[in-house]
Scaffold this active site. Structure first.
Site, PDB file in Angstrom:
ATOM      1  N   ASP A  15       1.063  -1.166  -0.130  1.00  0.00           N
ATOM      2  CA  ASP A  15      -0.072   0.000  -0.062  1.00  0.00           C
ATOM      3  C   ASP A  15       0.703   1.263   0.000  1.00  0.00           C
ATOM      4  O   ASP A  15       1.598   1.395   0.943  1.00  0.00           O
ATOM      5  CB  ASP A  15      -0.923  -0.074   1.233  1.00  0.00           C
ATOM      6  CG  ASP A  15      -1.721   1.071   1.261  1.00  0.00           C
ATOM      7  OD1 ASP A  15      -1.737   2.053   0.600  1.00  0.00           O
ATOM      8  OD2 ASP A  15      -2.595   1.208   2.251  1.00  0.00           O
ATOM      9  N   GLY A  37      -9.784   4.076  -5.923  1.00  0.00           N
ATOM     10  CA  GLY A  37      -8.601   3.429  -6.042  1.00  0.00           C
ATOM     11  C   GLY A  37      -7.517   4.068  -5.328  1.00  0.00           C
ATOM     12  O   GLY A  37      -7.776   4.349  -3.906  1.00  0.00           O
ATOM     13  N   VAL A  38      -6.376   4.390  -5.705  1.00  0.00           N
ATOM     14  CA  VAL A  38      -5.092   4.779  -4.763  1.00  0.00           C
ATOM     15  C   VAL A  38      -5.544   6.261  -4.550  1.00  0.00           C
ATOM     16  O   VAL A  38      -5.167   6.682  -3.167  1.00  0.00           O
ATOM     17  CB  VAL A  38      -4.002   4.700  -5.679  1.00  0.00           C
ATOM     18  CG1 VAL A  38      -3.756   5.965  -6.539  1.00  0.00           C
ATOM     19  CG2 VAL A  38      -2.714   4.922  -4.713  1.00  0.00           C
ATOM     20  N   ASP A  39      -6.260   7.073  -5.311  1.00  0.00           N
ATOM     21  CA  ASP A  39      -6.738   8.572  -4.571  1.00  0.00           C
ATOM     22  C   ASP A  39      -7.319   8.417  -3.478  1.00  0.00           C
ATOM     23  O   ASP A  39      -7.225   8.962  -2.680  1.00  0.00           O
ATOM     24  CB  ASP A  39      -7.604   8.899  -5.892  1.00  0.00           C
ATOM     25  CG  ASP A  39      -7.614  10.434  -5.891  1.00  0.00           C
ATOM     26  OD1 ASP A  39      -7.179  11.268  -4.963  1.00  0.00           O
ATOM     27  OD2 ASP A  39      -8.608  10.933  -6.890  1.00  0.00           O
ATOM     28  N   SER A 128      -2.800   5.421 -13.951  1.00  0.00           N
ATOM     29  CA  SER A 128      -3.759   5.291 -15.012  1.00  0.00           C
ATOM     30  C   SER A 128      -3.807   3.721 -15.080  1.00  0.00           C
ATOM     31  O   SER A 128      -4.751   3.090 -15.945  1.00  0.00           O
ATOM     32  CB  SER A 128      -3.108   5.627 -16.248  1.00  0.00           C
ATOM     33  OG  SER A 128      -3.386   7.054 -16.511  1.00  0.00           O
ATOM     34  N   THR A 129      -3.198   2.666 -14.187  1.00  0.00           N
ATOM     35  CA  THR A 129      -3.545   1.400 -14.593  1.00  0.00           C
ATOM     36  C   THR A 129      -4.301   0.608 -13.998  1.00  0.00           C
ATOM     37  O   THR A 129      -4.652  -0.624 -14.024  1.00  0.00           O
ATOM     38  CB  THR A 129      -2.177   0.536 -14.159  1.00  0.00           C
ATOM     39  OG1 THR A 129      -1.924   0.413 -12.785  1.00  0.00           O
ATOM     40  CG2 THR A 129      -0.926   1.183 -15.226  1.00  0.00           C
ATOM     41  N   GLY A 130      -5.284   1.388 -13.320  1.00  0.00           N
ATOM     42  CA  GLY A 130      -6.507   0.843 -12.757  1.00  0.00           C
ATOM     43  C   GLY A 130      -7.738   1.370 -13.413  1.00  0.00           C
ATOM     44  O   GLY A 130      -7.920   0.942 -14.262  1.00  0.00           O
ATOM     45  N   TYR A 132      -8.482   3.992 -15.084  1.00  0.00           N
ATOM     46  CA  TYR A 132      -8.236   4.622 -16.488  1.00  0.00           C
ATOM     47  C   TYR A 132      -7.849   3.446 -17.273  1.00  0.00           C
ATOM     48  O   TYR A 132      -7.733   3.889 -18.458  1.00  0.00           O
ATOM     49  CB  TYR A 132      -7.482   5.838 -16.321  1.00  0.00           C
ATOM     50  CG  TYR A 132      -7.794   6.728 -15.553  1.00  0.00           C
ATOM     51  CD1 TYR A 132      -9.271   7.106 -15.237  1.00  0.00           C
ATOM     52  CD2 TYR A 132      -7.033   8.185 -15.365  1.00  0.00           C
ATOM     53  CE1 TYR A 132      -9.712   8.274 -14.786  1.00  0.00           C
ATOM     54  CE2 TYR A 132      -7.785   9.342 -15.082  1.00  0.00           C
ATOM     55  CZ  TYR A 132      -8.905   9.282 -14.645  1.00  0.00           C
ATOM     56  OH  TYR A 132      -9.671  10.436 -14.192  1.00  0.00           O
TER      57      TYR A 132
HETATM   58  N1  AR6 Z   1      -1.158   1.423  -3.248  1.00  0.00           N
HETATM   59  C1  AR6 Z   1      -0.730   1.155  -4.377  1.00  0.00           C
HETATM   60  N2  AR6 Z   1      -1.229   1.003  -5.504  1.00  0.00           N
HETATM   61  C2  AR6 Z   1      -2.605   1.071  -5.447  1.00  0.00           C
HETATM   62  C3  AR6 Z   1      -3.348   1.229  -4.303  1.00  0.00           C
HETATM   63  C4  AR6 Z   1      -2.541   1.527  -2.972  1.00  0.00           C
HETATM   64  N3  AR6 Z   1      -3.109   1.945  -1.776  1.00  0.00           N
HETATM   65  N4  AR6 Z   1      -4.589   1.174  -4.568  1.00  0.00           N
HETATM   66  C5  AR6 Z   1      -4.721   0.996  -5.881  1.00  0.00           C
HETATM   67  N5  AR6 Z   1      -3.306   0.737  -6.172  1.00  0.00           N
HETATM   68  P1  AR6 Z   1      -6.362   3.736  -9.659  1.00  0.00           P
HETATM   69  P2  AR6 Z   1      -5.881   5.393 -12.236  1.00  0.00           P
HETATM   70  C6  AR6 Z   1      -3.092   0.619  -7.727  1.00  0.00           C
HETATM   71  O1  AR6 Z   1      -7.428   3.118 -10.458  1.00  0.00           O
HETATM   72  O2  AR6 Z   1      -6.310   4.061 -13.095  1.00  0.00           O
HETATM   73  C7  AR6 Z   1      -9.502   7.510  -9.156  1.00  0.00           C
HETATM   74  O3  AR6 Z   1     -10.837   7.474  -8.639  1.00  0.00           O
HETATM   75  C8  AR6 Z   1      -4.066  -0.083  -8.793  1.00  0.00           C
HETATM   76  O4  AR6 Z   1      -3.923  -1.550  -8.638  1.00  0.00           O
HETATM   77  O5  AR6 Z   1      -6.253   4.096  -8.533  1.00  0.00           O
HETATM   78  O6  AR6 Z   1      -5.170   6.281 -12.498  1.00  0.00           O
HETATM   79  C9  AR6 Z   1      -9.076   8.797  -9.334  1.00  0.00           C
HETATM   80  O7  AR6 Z   1      -9.757   9.706  -8.646  1.00  0.00           O
HETATM   81  C10 AR6 Z   1      -3.602   0.516 -10.176  1.00  0.00           C
HETATM   82  O8  AR6 Z   1      -2.544  -0.333 -10.575  1.00  0.00           O
HETATM   83  O9  AR6 Z   1      -5.997   4.959 -10.631  1.00  0.00           O
HETATM   84  C11 AR6 Z   1      -9.221   8.885 -10.662  1.00  0.00           C
HETATM   85  O10 AR6 Z   1     -10.611   9.246 -11.291  1.00  0.00           O
HETATM   86  C12 AR6 Z   1      -2.927   1.777  -9.859  1.00  0.00           C
HETATM   87  O11 AR6 Z   1      -2.606   1.669  -8.483  1.00  0.00           O
HETATM   88  C13 AR6 Z   1      -8.967   7.349 -11.278  1.00  0.00           C
HETATM   89  O12 AR6 Z   1      -9.316   6.598 -10.246  1.00  0.00           O
HETATM   90  C14 AR6 Z   1      -3.945   2.897 -10.143  1.00  0.00           C
HETATM   91  O13 AR6 Z   1      -5.113   2.644 -10.102  1.00  0.00           O
HETATM   92  C15 AR6 Z   1      -7.607   7.446 -11.831  1.00  0.00           C
HETATM   93  O14 AR6 Z   1      -7.376   5.992 -12.225  1.00  0.00           O
END
Ligand code: AR6
Length: 178
Positions: A15, A37-39, A128-130, A132
């Site tokens: 995390d 997600g991570v946000d 962007s790998t989640g 997006y």
């Molecule tokens: N620690 C590390 N990696 C993580 C964590 C964590 N706690 N949580 C998720 N990941 P995403 P995006 C990984 O969807 O694709 C949000 O709503 C996850 O497995 O968080 O850039 C924002 O507000 C993936 O590989 O971000 C935007 O609207 C990576 O982090 C949108 O999502 C990114 O996944 C951005 O989408």
């Protein structure tokens, strides 16, 4: 003699909110007002001060939203990291809408902010790998290429961590870094 850049790279599974680094990167969106997600994890763990600063930055600097590929920094609030660097990654539309350039720009923008603050260490999630939908392998290749390039030309940040959540992403980064 300059230290070879790869000795300054780390791969960590877990995390990102618990990483004891100077700055962590948030895969945010143009609104800067939070999301899933991570946000979501970063705002939950870091507390309301992060969102408050995001709102101010948005009002002052980006009333129309943070452009894709750009980044801004806030406090880390209650996180171990002092700083959160928020970037808006591209939504994957198949690869012909400048997604690769925009993703590279995210890494460059974040690294420039970190270097400007002489940050010792920065942790990146797979931007962007989640939600997006950017293909993980292509995204990791861009992440590693951009970070290697930046570190070869800059003293700061001294260390960059790639933080992956799942086993598939870990294996992809292991291959990219090999
Ligand atoms: N620690 C590390 N990696 C993580 C964590 C964590 N706690 N949580 C998720 N990941 P995403 P995006 C990984 O969807 O694709 C949000 O709503 C996850 O497995 O968080 O850039 C924002 O507000 C993936 O590989 O971000 C935007 O609207 C990576 O982090 C949108 O999502 C990114 O996944 C951005 O989408």
């Amino acid at each position: 003699m300059p230290i070879p850049p790869d000795s300054r790279l780390r791969l960590v599974q877990g995390d990102i909110t618990s990483r004891p680094v100077t700055a962590i990167v948030n895969a945010a969106n143009s609104s800067l007002l939070g999301g899933g997600g991570v946000d979501g994890a970063i705002h939950r763990a870091g507390g309301p001060q992060i969102l408050e600063e995001c709102r101010h930055l948005r009002e002052r600097l980006y009333p129309l939203g943070l452009p894709t590929g750009k980044a801004v920094a806030t406090t880390g609030g209650k996180l171990p990291a002092k700083v959160v660097i928020h970037t808006a990654g591209p939504v994957w539309h198949g690869g012909h809408q400048h997604e690769a350039e925009e993703l590279a720009s995210c890494y460059q923008s974040c690294l420039k902010i970190a270097a400007g603050r002489q940050s010792e260490s920065v942790a990146f999630p797979g931007i962007s790998t989640g939600i997006y939908g950017y293909p993980k392998k292509e995204a990791a290749a861009i992440a590693v290429r951009e970070v290697r390039q930046f570190l070869s030309e800059n003293e700061f940040p001294q260390v960059v961590e790639f933080v992956v959540f799942d086993d598939e992403s870990r294996r992809i980064y292991e291959r990219e870094l090999a």
